[in-house]
Design an enzyme around this catalytic site. Structure first.
Site, PDB file in Angstrom:
ATOM      1  N   CYS A  98      72.089 -24.190 -58.796  1.00  0.00           N
ATOM      2  CA  CYS A  98      71.375 -23.990 -57.571  1.00  0.00           C
ATOM      3  C   CYS A  98      71.322 -25.002 -56.824  1.00  0.00           C
ATOM      4  CB  CYS A  98      70.223 -23.164 -57.837  1.00  0.00           C
ATOM      5  SG  CYS A  98      69.167 -22.884 -56.372  1.00  0.00           S
ATOM      6  N   VAL A  99      71.894 -25.136 -55.555  1.00  0.00           N
ATOM      7  CA  VAL A  99      71.516 -26.412 -54.809  1.00  0.00           C
ATOM      8  C   VAL A  99      71.663 -25.875 -53.312  1.00  0.00           C
ATOM      9  CG1 VAL A  99      73.933 -27.273 -54.776  1.00  0.00           C
ATOM     10  CG2 VAL A  99      72.220 -28.924 -54.192  1.00  0.00           C
TER      11      VAL A  99
END
Length: 209
Positions: A98-99
């Site tokens: 998750c970025v």
């Protein structure tokens, strides 16, 4: 490890050429601590080795990551996964990363190199506020020493060169010459003994946690 499902037939020839061009440029002039593993038969199966950055709990590790391109790439971002097990706030149990770069901040012109550099930066500066691994995020914020110890332990168990099948990303070569092959067996025996000893130590540590 190759992808189970390929989107290569769904990508435009122009996109395929652009991806291959970028991968070949990264192979010729790799970013520091990153080595791409090109699958010429399927450009949608992009894998790379990332050296754990110095000064982090991941410093002794080499991490294999995978990017999966959708049929709408580059208009939509790829999905990114750690194939190497890692204890990190922004990495889910299935390895998904998750970025923001792969979500709200995505732009079609960012490219593969930018994504891999962003993942490497995530090892240096995790973002616990958007944690996929809530345990890791909470531990980082409230008990950093415990978080660091846990992340380092996972790195030492799962992210050693033998686990990735190659040497460090900054040192790995495409051509494993006779000298490399000659010493591979001896190196593996030494690494196995070291890992066995390390695992025993880590089991003792886990009992105390």
């Amino acid at each position: 490890m190759s992808s189970q499902y390929s989107n290569v037939e769904n990508l435009s020839p122009q996109t395929i050429r652009q991806v291959m061009r970028e991968l070949q440029e990264m192979e010729t002039t790799p970013p520091e601590g990153i080595k791409v593993l090109i699958n010429e038969s399927d450009v949608t199966d992009i894998q790379a080795l990332i050296d754990g950055p110095a000064g982090t709990p991941y410093a002794v590790g080499i991490f294999r990551v995978k990017l999966t391109l959708s049929k709408d790439f580059p208009q939509t971002p790829p999905k990114a996964y750690f194939l190497t097990k890692i204890f990190h706030p922004n990495v889910a149990g299935n390895g998904e990363i998750c970025v923001n770069t792969l979500k709200k901040d995505w732009k079609p012109d960012l490219g593969i190199k930018h994504i891999l550099l962003t993942i490497k930066c995530l090892l240096i500066v995790p973002n616990p506020e958007s944690a996929l691994n809530e345990e890791a995020g909470k531990m980082l914020l409230e008990r950093y020493d415990d978080y660091s110890q846990r992340a380092r332990m996972m790195t030492e168990i799962h992210a050693q060169p033998a686990k990735c099948g190659v040497g460090a990303a900054s040192d790995a070569k495409d051509d494993d010459g006779p000298s490399t092959k000659k010493h591979a067996g001896l190196d593996k025996k030494l690494q196995d003994k070291k890992k066995e000893k390390l695992l025993k130590e880590k089991k003792r540590m886990l009992k105390r946690l």
